[in-house]
Design an enzyme around this catalytic site. Structure first.
Site, PDB file in Angstrom:
ATOM      1  N   CYS A  29     -34.566   8.276  24.945  1.00 62.62           N
ATOM      2  CA  CYS A  29     -35.046   7.701  23.688  1.00 62.62           C
ATOM      3  C   CYS A  29     -35.096   8.750  22.586  1.00 62.62           C
ATOM      4  CB  CYS A  29     -36.432   7.083  23.912  1.00 62.62           C
ATOM      5  SG  CYS A  29     -36.984   6.049  22.552  1.00 62.62           S
ATOM      6  N   GLU A  87     -22.961  42.061  32.986  1.00 65.23           N
ATOM      7  CA  GLU A  87     -23.808  40.895  33.246  1.00 65.23           C
ATOM      8  C   GLU A  87     -23.127  39.617  32.749  1.00 65.23           C
ATOM      9  OE1 GLU A  87     -27.341  41.966  31.183  1.00 65.23           O
ATOM     10  OE2 GLU A  87     -27.773  43.677  32.483  1.00 65.23           O
ATOM     11  N   TYR A 105     -25.320  26.911  31.787  1.00 64.84           N
ATOM     12  CA  TYR A 105     -26.373  26.366  30.927  1.00 64.84           C
ATOM     13  C   TYR A 105     -26.360  24.839  30.941  1.00 64.84           C
ATOM     14  CZ  TYR A 105     -26.173  31.193  29.538  1.00 64.84           C
ATOM     15  OH  TYR A 105     -26.147  32.571  29.580  1.00 64.84           O
TER      16      TYR A 105
END
Length: 406
Positions: free
Chosen positions: A328, A259, A357
């Site tokens: 912010c 995987e 990711y």
């Protein structure tokens, strides 16, 4: 890159198909002669064009949610090449996985006694058997970031070895499940071979022990986790990984499921971002770019390092700067105290090693539309996800009647 930045705009994720293909083939060839299936861990990058790329090369998909199953099927992944991992599968997700394509998926990696019992009930209600593997937690330290260490005893993932053996005995008597494998995944961004060798030694003993007790163990799922170079890391190559495990795998008489995620897509992608402004404060220089932590959260979340390269920069000299975004938050940065070529407004930066990711962890924080995604193939590029517009930010929202009048 300059052409894409000009025509598609920034921030934008850009992936190389040639690199995706090369990475897959190198990993596949590392285990030539060993029966295996490479199931891309799509949590690393779930764009359906990326998934389709690996499926066309003969790969499968590792999923962790019903939504990922939907994406995998949409991308054309055959159900018998899909493995379902994760600790929190719902009944609805189990039903979806058991019935998709008329035959259901290749395998569930079960992570608890409660999940095994639930899966048994769901499968019996449908009149089918669920193909299962128990995910064993071998209590091995992969020596990576604690957030991505999954094989330790304290982790939420998997079942301790002693409990796993009991769970196999319990499952033997459940009519709704069919035991067919053993699974193990110890973490991500692992840069040494030792943890992989230790994990294989422990799960090999389990496989042999189960076979001796009459279990028909057909699959050994070794998960993923092989790291990539972000900075100065020197992880083993897929070939070195294969050479280290090959002998131990051949003796087991199992089909090996892998995987990999990050190692296939991480260095196949970059995030393009444009310099907006420069500002100074108390001896520091900030380079403000149009990309932000909502686009790439890894530096803020993990303190991760990404190389930054100007796409085109003829200026001489370097300066030490913080590269920050518009969000912010003080944690909104891509680099701190980094020596970079002198940058000016309008320059385009490439945030490297962002294929894994990156977009999948992006958000609309600060009501920022998510970035475009682009796949480059030879001299052509293709927008595989259009940039969100402001109207997309309101999808699914509505104002109730009692607030309608102003």
């Amino acid at each position: 890159m300059s052409k894409i930045a000009a025509e598609v705009g920034t921030p934008a994720y850009v992936y190389s198909y040639a690199t995706l293909e090369r990475h897959f083939k190198v990993f596949d060839q590392a285990f030539a002669g060993v029966p295996h299936l490479i199931c891309f861990a799509m949590k690393a990058n779930s764009n359906i064009a990326i998934l389709r790329s690996f499926v066309k090369l003969g790969g499968g998909v590792d999923i962790v949610s019903g939504g990922e199953l939907f994406r995998a099927l949409t991308a054309g992944a055959p159900p018998d090449r899909i493995v379902y991992s994760g600790v929190g599968k719902t009944r609805e997700e189990m039903k979806y996985a058991l019935t998709c394509g008329g035959t259901g998926i290749l395998q569930f990696n079960v992570e608890s006694t409660a999940e095994m019992t639930e899966l048994d009930e769901v499968a019996r209600s449908l009149g089918v058997q669920a193909p299962v593997s128990v995910r064993v937690n071998p209590d091995i330290n992969p020596k990576t970031h604690p957030y991505i260490s999954t094989g330790l005893k304290k982790s939420k993932f998997g079942v301790p070895v002693a409990e796993a053996l009991k769970l196999y005995e319990t499952a033997r008597n459940l009519k709704g499940v069919r035991i067919q494998g053993v699974s193990c995944h110890i973490g991500s961004q692992i840069t040494t071979l030792g943890p992989f060798k230790d994990a294989l030694a422990r799960v090999s003993a389990i496989v042999k022990g189960l076979k001796a007790k009459g279990f028909d163990i057909k699959h050994l799922d070794l998960g993923g986790g092989l790291g990539i170079p972000y900075n100065n890391e020197k992880p083993p190559s897929p070939k070195q990984y294969g050479d280290a495990l090959r002998k131990g795998l051949k003796d087991l008489g199992c089909r090996i499921l892998f995987e990999p995620g990050r190692v296939l897509v991480g260095n196949a992608g970059a995030l393009l971002t444009t310099v907006l402004y420069k500002k100074g404060s108390k001896g520091k220089t900030f380079v403000v770019v149009d990309g932000a932590m909502n686009d790439l959260i890894r530096p803020a979340l993990y303190g991760s390092f990404h190389q930054l390269w100007p796409v085109k920069n003829g200026k001489k000299g370097k300066e030490t700067v913080d590269v920050v975004g518009p969000v912010c938050e003080s944690g909104d940065f891509f680099a701190e105290k980094r020596a970079l070529p002198v940058l000016e407004s309008g320059d385009v930066l490439s945030v490297m090693s962002a294929g894994a990711y990156g977009f999948v962890m992006s958000s609309n924080y600060n009501s920022r539309p998510r970035a475009a995604e682009v796949l480059v193939n030879g001299s052509d590029y293709h927008v595989i996800r259009k940039r969100e517009e402001y109207k997309d930010l309101l999808h699914g929202e509505h104002v109730p009647k009692f607030l309608a009048a102003l």
